[in-house]
Design an enzyme around this catalytic site. Sequence first.
Site, short mmCIF file in Angstrom:
data_model
loop_
_atom_site.label_atom_id
_atom_site.label_comp_id
_atom_site.label_asym_id
_atom_site.label_seq_id
_atom_site.Cartn_x
_atom_site.Cartn_y
_atom_site.Cartn_z
N ASP A 161 -10.02 3.67 2.38
CA ASP A 161 -10.22 3.07 3.70
C ASP A 161 -10.89 4.04 4.69
O ASP A 161 -11.84 3.67 5.38
CB ASP A 161 -8.89 2.60 4.30
CG ASP A 161 -8.38 1.33 3.64
OD1 ASP A 161 -9.20 0.55 3.13
OD2 ASP A 161 -7.15 1.12 3.64
N LYS A 194 0.80 -1.24 0.00
CA LYS A 194 0.00 0.00 0.00
C LYS A 194 0.83 1.28 0.00
O LYS A 194 0.41 2.30 -0.54
CB LYS A 194 -0.93 0.02 1.21
CG LYS A 194 -2.14 -0.88 1.10
CD LYS A 194 -3.02 -0.67 2.33
CE LYS A 194 -4.31 -1.44 2.24
NZ LYS A 194 -5.22 -1.10 3.33
#
Length: 292
Positions: free
Chosen positions: A107, A71
């Site tokens: 997220d 990520k």
Amino acid sequence: MKITGATKTSGIFGHPIGHTLSPVMQNAAFEAAGCDIVYLPFHVSPARLPGAVDAVRALEMVGVNVTIPHKERVMGYLDSVDPTARAIGAVNTVVNSDGRLTGYNTDGEGYMRSLTGETGFVPEGKSVILIGAGGAARAILHALLSGGAASVLIANRTVKRAEDLACDFGGVFEAREVGVSALDAAELARRVEGADLVVNTTSLGMEGSPVLDFPVEALPTGAVVSDIVYRPGDTELLKRASERGLAVHRGIGMLVCQGALGFELWTGLTAPVDVMTRAVMDELSAGPSEGE
Ligand code: ATR
């Protein structure tokens, strides 16, 4: 699902990748929305990440999700990174627009969409206890502060990591109070007064992990208790909160809503959230979870 020569591709890059729920969730969404797109899991070792990202361009994929451990590093191989993802320091969704790759982080926004949708909680002016200081905590802290939370206390086993996180975001959101604490039930019991929200962003409470020792009994009666752990759906933390009559927010919502935002970035359509939730719940109730 019928795959033809016209079918477009998407997927998820991770290492390991075997337990991801995203293919089940996204394929159900594409099918329900009538999109001719298939979503596949790709095991991408760290050394192969640059090649895998280039393959998104070469294969003209719609886009991909990116998960642990890629990520952060993936940002270096994209053409641009959205400001929210840049501020969080991690990308979980890549969109391919005619060969130009842009990174997003869904997220934090996914968490907020789920929390507000399910409990009505809005962060503006609120006081929050954030348990954990890892990647998920970074995204959620950014969303809470962007949404106007007045104060956040970050409680983490490694206090230095909480301090670093507070320092990173405390400077950007100067008017807010961002404090730190050890992950210690006695200390937290003294500091939870006035808390509107508690959110666990650690793996504590997950199947096979120790339980989070949090002083639920010391929380005010109006507090919301939220857990991003989704296996089991009702963690010990949430069970104790429910027993006390507090509002609870389960982890499946963030999982689905971060994926729904990705779906919307790739297709421009409103995500069929109910279909995605059902697909994930069916998978969770059917599948074994060993090794996760
Ligand atoms: P993620 O990206 O999923 O947030 P991470 O960056 O590895 O994962 O962060 C994991 C978080 O869970 C951290 O806050 C970690 O605490 P430390 O910073 O002290 O490592 C927390 N965590 C994981 N296992 C834990 C345990 N057994 N006890 C307490 N905290 C734990």
